[in-house]
Design a protein around this motif. Structure first.
Motif, PDB file in Angstrom:
ATOM      1  N   PRO A   1       8.883  -5.966   5.340  1.00 25.39           N
ATOM      2  CA  PRO A   1       9.899  -4.913   5.441  1.00 25.39           C
ATOM      3  C   PRO A   1      10.438  -4.458   4.090  1.00 25.39           C
ATOM      4  CG  PRO A   1      10.289  -6.612   7.086  1.00 25.39           C
ATOM      5  CD  PRO A   1       9.211  -7.125   6.195  1.00 25.39           C
ATOM      6  N   SER A   2      10.365  -5.300   3.083  1.00 28.78           N
ATOM      7  CA  SER A   2      10.900  -4.961   1.765  1.00 28.78           C
ATOM      8  C   SER A   2       9.895  -4.228   0.883  1.00 28.78           C
ATOM      9  CB  SER A   2      11.341  -6.239   1.041  1.00 28.78           C
ATOM     10  OG  SER A   2      10.234  -7.108   0.836  1.00 28.78           O
ATOM     11  N   LYS A   3       8.714  -3.935   1.416  1.00 28.16           N
ATOM     12  CA  LYS A   3       7.627  -3.371   0.614  1.00 28.16           C
ATOM     13  C   LYS A   3       7.339  -1.942   1.043  1.00 28.16           C
ATOM     14  CE  LYS A   3       2.989  -4.992  -0.791  1.00 28.16           C
ATOM     15  NZ  LYS A   3       1.938  -5.985  -0.421  1.00 28.16           N
ATOM     16  N   ARG A   4       7.138  -1.059   0.083  1.00 28.31           N
ATOM     17  CA  ARG A   4       6.826   0.320   0.442  1.00 28.31           C
ATOM     18  C   ARG A   4       5.424   0.400   1.041  1.00 28.31           C
ATOM     19  NH1 ARG A   4       3.571   3.332  -3.125  1.00 28.31           N
ATOM     20  NH2 ARG A   4       3.305   2.515  -5.243  1.00 28.31           N
ATOM     21  N   GLY A   5       5.138   1.494   1.715  1.00 29.18           N
ATOM     22  CA  GLY A   5       3.857   1.650   2.372  1.00 29.18           C
ATOM     23  C   GLY A   5       2.734   1.943   1.392  1.00 29.18           C
ATOM     24  N   GLY A   6       1.512   1.879   1.920  1.00 27.91           N
ATOM     25  CA  GLY A   6       0.352   2.244   1.120  1.00 27.91           C
ATOM     26  C   GLY A   6      -0.232   1.079   0.347  1.00 27.91           C
ATOM     27  N   ALA A   7      -1.073   1.428  -0.598  1.00 25.59           N
ATOM     28  CA  ALA A   7      -1.715   0.443  -1.463  1.00 25.59           C
ATOM     29  C   ALA A   7      -1.700   0.988  -2.879  1.00 25.59           C
ATOM     30  CB  ALA A   7      -3.155   0.188  -0.999  1.00 25.59           C
ATOM     31  N   TRP A   8      -1.501   0.104  -3.858  1.00 24.46           N
ATOM     32  CA  TRP A   8      -1.416   0.584  -5.235  1.00 24.46           C
ATOM     33  C   TRP A   8      -1.681  -0.561  -6.213  1.00 24.46           C
ATOM     34  CZ3 TRP A   8       2.735  -0.676  -2.257  1.00 24.46           C
ATOM     35  CH2 TRP A   8       3.729  -1.489  -2.791  1.00 24.46           C
ATOM     36  N   ALA A   9      -1.914  -0.182  -7.444  1.00 25.72           N
ATOM     37  CA  ALA A   9      -2.061  -1.130  -8.540  1.00 25.72           C
ATOM     38  C   ALA A   9      -0.993  -0.826  -9.580  1.00 25.72           C
ATOM     39  CB  ALA A   9      -3.451  -1.022  -9.166  1.00 25.72           C
ATOM     40  N   ASN A  10      -0.564  -1.840 -10.289  1.00 23.87           N
ATOM     41  CA  ASN A  10       0.350  -1.603 -11.402  1.00 23.87           C
ATOM     42  C   ASN A  10       0.149  -2.665 -12.478  1.00 23.87           C
ATOM     43  OD1 ASN A  10       2.049  -3.374  -9.426  1.00 23.87           O
ATOM     44  ND2 ASN A  10       3.086  -3.601 -11.401  1.00 23.87           N
ATOM     45  N   ALA A  11       0.560  -2.320 -13.681  1.00 22.46           N
ATOM     46  CA  ALA A  11       0.461  -3.246 -14.811  1.00 22.46           C
ATOM     47  C   ALA A  11       1.841  -3.831 -15.089  1.00 22.46           C
ATOM     48  CB  ALA A  11      -0.070  -2.525 -16.042  1.00 22.46           C
ATOM     49  N   TYR A  12       1.979  -5.130 -14.954  1.00 21.97           N
ATOM     50  CA  TYR A  12       3.202  -5.789 -15.391  1.00 21.97           C
ATOM     51  C   TYR A  12       3.212  -5.920 -16.904  1.00 21.97           C
ATOM     52  CZ  TYR A  12       4.700  -6.989 -10.682  1.00 21.97           C
ATOM     53  OH  TYR A  12       5.144  -6.925  -9.388  1.00 21.97           O
ATOM     54  N   VAL A  13       2.031  -6.090 -17.488  1.00 26.30           N
ATOM     55  CA  VAL A  13       1.872  -6.057 -18.940  1.00 26.30           C
ATOM     56  C   VAL A  13       0.638  -5.206 -19.212  1.00 26.30           C
ATOM     57  CG1 VAL A  13       1.531  -7.377 -21.059  1.00 26.30           C
ATOM     58  CG2 VAL A  13       2.832  -8.381 -19.167  1.00 26.30           C
ATOM     59  N   ALA A  14       0.795  -4.158 -20.000  1.00 27.31           N
ATOM     60  CA  ALA A  14      -0.330  -3.282 -20.332  1.00 27.31           C
ATOM     61  C   ALA A  14      -0.966  -3.722 -21.645  1.00 27.31           C
ATOM     62  CB  ALA A  14       0.147  -1.833 -20.443  1.00 27.31           C
ATOM     63  N   GLN A  15      -2.273  -3.588 -21.702  1.00 34.04           N
ATOM     64  CA  GLN A  15      -3.002  -3.993 -22.900  1.00 34.04           C
ATOM     65  C   GLN A  15      -2.658  -3.092 -24.090  1.00 34.04           C
ATOM     66  OE1 GLN A  15      -5.785  -2.022 -24.283  1.00 34.04           O
ATOM     67  NE2 GLN A  15      -5.959  -3.477 -25.998  1.00 34.04           N
ATOM     68  N   SER A  16      -2.546  -3.668 -25.258  1.00 30.36           N
ATOM     69  CA  SER A  16      -2.349  -2.904 -26.495  1.00 30.36           C
ATOM     70  C   SER A  16      -2.646  -3.802 -27.682  1.00 30.36           C
ATOM     71  CB  SER A  16      -0.918  -2.375 -26.599  1.00 30.36           C
ATOM     72  OG  SER A  16      -0.644  -1.907 -27.913  1.00 30.36           O
ATOM     73  N   ALA A  17      -3.581  -3.376 -28.526  1.00 30.70           N
ATOM     74  CA  ALA A  17      -3.840  -4.131 -29.749  1.00 30.70           C
ATOM     75  C   ALA A  17      -2.648  -4.052 -30.695  1.00 30.70           C
ATOM     76  CB  ALA A  17      -5.100  -3.591 -30.436  1.00 30.70           C
ATOM     77  N   LEU A  18      -1.980  -2.908 -30.739  1.00 32.97           N
ATOM     78  CA  LEU A  18      -0.811  -2.744 -31.606  1.00 32.97           C
ATOM     79  C   LEU A  18       0.263  -3.762 -31.265  1.00 32.97           C
ATOM     80  CD1 LEU A  18       0.699  -0.956 -33.769  1.00 32.97           C
ATOM     81  CD2 LEU A  18       1.666   0.265 -31.797  1.00 32.97           C
ATOM     82  N   LEU A  19       0.516  -3.956 -29.982  1.00 40.02           N
ATOM     83  CA  LEU A  19       1.565  -4.874 -29.540  1.00 40.02           C
ATOM     84  C   LEU A  19       1.040  -6.274 -29.251  1.00 40.02           C
ATOM     85  CD1 LEU A  19       3.451  -2.469 -27.095  1.00 40.02           C
ATOM     86  CD2 LEU A  19       3.892  -2.869 -29.525  1.00 40.02           C
ATOM     87  N   GLU A  20      -0.237  -6.489 -29.494  1.00 40.99           N
ATOM     88  CA  GLU A  20      -0.896  -7.786 -29.267  1.00 40.99           C
ATOM     89  C   GLU A  20      -0.679  -8.260 -27.833  1.00 40.99           C
ATOM     90  OE1 GLU A  20       0.768 -10.207 -32.417  1.00 40.99           O
ATOM     91  OE2 GLU A  20      -0.850  -9.615 -33.777  1.00 40.99           O
ATOM     92  N   GLN A  21      -0.950  -7.365 -26.884  1.00 47.48           N
ATOM     93  CA  GLN A  21      -0.761  -7.659 -25.467  1.00 47.48           C
ATOM     94  C   GLN A  21      -2.089  -7.611 -24.713  1.00 47.48           C
ATOM     95  OE1 GLN A  21       3.750  -5.764 -24.907  1.00 47.48           O
ATOM     96  NE2 GLN A  21       2.007  -4.832 -23.878  1.00 47.48           N
ATOM     97  N   LYS A  22      -2.272  -8.596 -23.848  1.00 48.37           N
ATOM     98  CA  LYS A  22      -3.374  -8.562 -22.895  1.00 48.37           C
ATOM     99  C   LYS A  22      -2.792  -8.234 -21.522  1.00 48.37           C
ATOM    100  CE  LYS A  22      -6.734 -11.571 -25.169  1.00 48.37           C
ATOM    101  NZ  LYS A  22      -7.623 -12.764 -24.999  1.00 48.37           N
ATOM    102  N   PRO A  23      -3.618  -7.686 -20.623  1.00 52.09           N
ATOM    103  CA  PRO A  23      -3.054  -7.152 -19.376  1.00 52.09           C
ATOM    104  C   PRO A  23      -2.741  -8.183 -18.307  1.00 52.09           C
ATOM    105  CG  PRO A  23      -5.408  -6.665 -19.533  1.00 52.09           C
ATOM    106  CD  PRO A  23      -5.020  -7.305 -20.828  1.00 52.09           C
TER     107      PRO A  23
END
Length: 719
Positions: free
Chosen positions: A450-472
């Protein structure tokens, strides 16, 4: 200095004033949102973040970013790529972390506290974005670099990044005069507030519209597990002894394919299709009308005739004319196919009723799925219920979706149980490259709640970036009904396809290998973003993949070859319906957003406008309603405004790419490595259509799409 410049400076000063106070509070010192997560790959600290942490983090994040932007804008040094563009890319980290997590949880696990935050901060976040985008000194620096970008000796992705920031500022209103900027701020603030109310109303209406059924006999056709789940749902609502059928956010509901009780099917359909227009507290018609009017006014401020013109200029389609042409090419063939299928279903109804010596009835929207399953069984010798025992969720995910990714890209997956989750039924996996190096973390959130919106989707909690030294860190979200404890989760074929589709988005995010966060993962045009995910659907019924996961949940026996062959033979079955329900929704989206500011109907005329559009565009065939009707069309009240056509636009590229894979040997590492290197890893760092050409080697062709969907264009409609 103008009054509006003074107001902007006062806003910035007020925000900056909170910095010292916040920095001294114990709450700030213990707030996990203010620093990068210490967990692997900055995985979110779901167990540490409290709802009370969001407001101070948002406040501090906005204040910090304004300070950062002001430092860039006021820098006495001449503008350079590093001191302006790279500095902008680095700005706003606390705000991105806090707002990203909040809005992800609002979609996946909302609650009253988070909804209040959404309502409280919608206009404030919009004002913050405007304070950045409408800063004249910042625009002057970016514009100076833009004008001489080809003479700066930069790499292609750096030139493109200058162009991206310049474009974003112009499209946000940086070139407007002060009076126009004032109106732009007001429009954006109101749009943000209206959007928050719409999303909350849609979620509340879905829960409020759930069907209460008095007896198990009315549920004939559902499996024992589904009936038990309906009983459990009723018990959760303190309706012991009854049954509750929860609704999804689409018009047609899954239970319609199975329920034998026609009256109940009608109740379900009418409850689903009336959402948002019932005149109750959750009615969204006024919100839809207001949103359309504000978007049209904003487009006019920016020099565009309509919101669609504004949106499409920045997509691969480039114009409303191009989108209208594609949709109107496909619509007649799709509707004709649906009408032929409908006539066949009507004959089946007539025969069945005659055999029962009962009067026949006219095929209605709530009958289609039920009789389509009967027709599938008659034509191909199977129905969906025969497939489900072979489609257990964990097996499909690990031995289907992950197996295909392993065969194609060399990926390996390892489930881990030591990272926190926001719901107990969520799974977390480390993802490794073929050489053993860690690529990403993947979160699988599969079940409806009940707490979740409908449909299906993907999202990035952490997006990749070499500048920020982040892996996804990437998540997939589905809305599969959760069975009672101790029983398996058996999927429909559509749910299997959705699982592969959403993982295509996840691959796009996980394979991202770019320097700058603005280009990470799925940061591509809206009408291109669905393309890689749709390509990934091809592996759902690829024979070697299907054979690896389609195994009986009790016995482990593989799906019989004869049944597998029937599944493959039925690929074009019911495509007239599927194409028509989608295209009618896409056309509604375009027509709403191709209105001028003075043409938008009022709340009372929303449904009449919808009906008129469907009739004018040839979709007035009642047995096949739009996949989403206007009052609960969440896609177009969000990021897909004037962009819902993207699925079919992307499918032209997808179908063409599937032919390329097949021509080059299909599920081969060489093909996967090439697709990863030339397209999936590039994010938005290159022109989207050039990425397609790099991968496939030619311009897109529409013929593979037509063949896939069993559609034939009339000579006059051919491109």
């Amino acid at each position: 200095m103008t009054k509006n410049n003074k107001l902007s400076l006062l806003f910035a000063a007020a925000a900056l004033a909170v910095l010292p106070a916040l920095a001294q509070t114990p709450a700030e010192r213990s707030n996990p949102l203010l620093v990068p997560s210490p967990l692997p790959l900055q995985y979110p600290q779901f167990d540490q973040v409290r709802d009370g942490d969001f407001a101070p983090a948002l406040d501090l994040g906005m204040a910090q970013q304004l300070q950062e932007i002001e430092a860039i804008a006021a820098n006495p040094a001449a503008p350079s790529f590093d001191n302006t563009i790279v500095a902008m890319e680095r700005s706003g980290r606390v705000l991105a972390r806090a707002s990203g997590l909040l809005f992800s949880l609002l979609g996946a696990d909302s609650n009253p506290a988070r909804q209040k935050l959404q309502a409280d901060y919608a206009a404030r976040l919009a004002a913050h974005r405007d304070a950045v985008a409408l800063n004249p000194k910042l625009y002057a620096r970016v514009d100076a670099l833009y004008q001489k970008r080809e003479q700066l000796g930069l790499a292609p992705d750096q030139v493109r990044l200058i162009e991206r920031h310049h474009r974003n500022l112009v499209r946000a209103g940086a070139q407007l005069d002060e009076a126009q900027k004032t109106r732009m701020r007001a429009i954006n603030a109101e749009l943000a507030t209206v959007a928050a109310r719409f999303n909350q109303n849609v979620l509340a209406e879905v829960n409020d519209s759930a069907l209460v059924v008095d007896t198990a006999a009315e549920l004939a056709g559902l499996s024992d597990e589904q009936i038990a789940a309906a009983a459990a749902a009723a018990k959760a609502r303190q309706l012991d002894g009854k049954y509750v059928i929860a609704l999804l956010n689409t018009t047609t509901q899954p239970a319609l394919a199975q329920l034998e009780n026609r009256a109940l099917r009608e109740r379900i359909y009418k409850a689903a299709s009336a959402r948002g227009s019932r005149g109750n507290a959750f009615d969204t018609r006024a919100l839809v009308a207001r949103t359309a009017a504000l978007r049209a006014e904003r487009a006019r401020l920016l020099g565009f005739a309509t919101h669609a013109d504004f949106v499409l200029k920045d997509e691969t389609a480039k114009s409303a004319t191009a989108v209208n042409t594609l949709l109107r090419q496909l619509a007649p063939a799709a509707v004709a196919s649906a009408r032929r299928d409908g006539a066949e279903l009507q004959r089946l109804i007539d025969q069945e009723q005659a055999a029962k010596q009962q009067p026949s009835f006219e095929l209605a929207a709530w009958d289609w799925a039920f009789y389509a399953e009967k027709l599938r069984a008659a034509k191909y010798g199977f129905d969906q219920s025969q497939l489900k025992p072979y489609l257990e969720l964990k097996n499909v995910l690990e031995n289907g979706v992950f197996y295909a990714a392993g065969q194609l890209y060399g990926l390996k997956f390892r489930q881990r149980h030591d990272l926190p989750v926001y719901q107990a039924d969520i799974s977390v996996y480390d993802v490794f490259n073929a050489d053993g190096s860690q690529l990403a973390i993947f979160i699988a959130d599969m079940y409806a709640r009940p707490s979740k919106r409908g449909g299906a989707w993907a999202n990035a909690y952490v997006a990749q970036s070499a500048l920020l030294e982040q892996k996804p860190v990437i998540a997939n979200h589905l809305n599969i009904p959760k069975p009672p404890a101790g029983t398996p989760t058996l999927l429909t074929w559509d749910e299997v396809n959705t699982l592969f589709h959403e993982f295509g988005h996840a691959l796009h995010g996980m394979f991202s290998d770019v320097r700058y966060p603005s280009f990470a993962g799925t940061s591509v045009p809206r009408d291109f973003v669905e393309y890689p995910s749709q390509v990934n659907e091809m592996w759902a019924d690829w024979p070697s993949v299907l054979a690896n996961y389609a195994k009986h949940y009790k016995t482990g026996e593989a799906m019989p070859r004869a049944l597998l062959d029937k599944v493959l033979a039925a690929q074009q079955f019911n495509q007239g319906y599927a194409t028509t329900e989608y295209l009618s929704a896409a056309v509604l989206d375009q027509r709403w957003h191709q209105l001028g500011a003075d043409e938008v109907p009022g709340a009372d005329a929303v449904m009449a406008f919808e009906a008129r559009v469907l009739k004018e565009e040839g979709f007035d065939y009642a047995p096949v309603p739009p996949r989403y009707r206007t009052p609960y069309f969440s896609h177009i009240m969000g990021g897909y405004a004037a962009g819902y056509y993207a699925y079919i636009w992307s499918e032209v590229l997808d179908a063409d790419t599937v032919e390329w894979f097949k021509a080059h040997g299909g599920l081969q590492r060489a093909n996967g490595d090439a697709f990863r290197a030339k397209l999936l890893s590039q994010g938005g760092s290159q022109d989207a259509m050039q990425l397609f050409r790099n991968a496939v080697g030619h311009e897109p062709r529409i013929e593979p799409l037509l063949q896939r969907r069993g559609l034939v264009l009339t000579p006059a409609a051919k491109p």
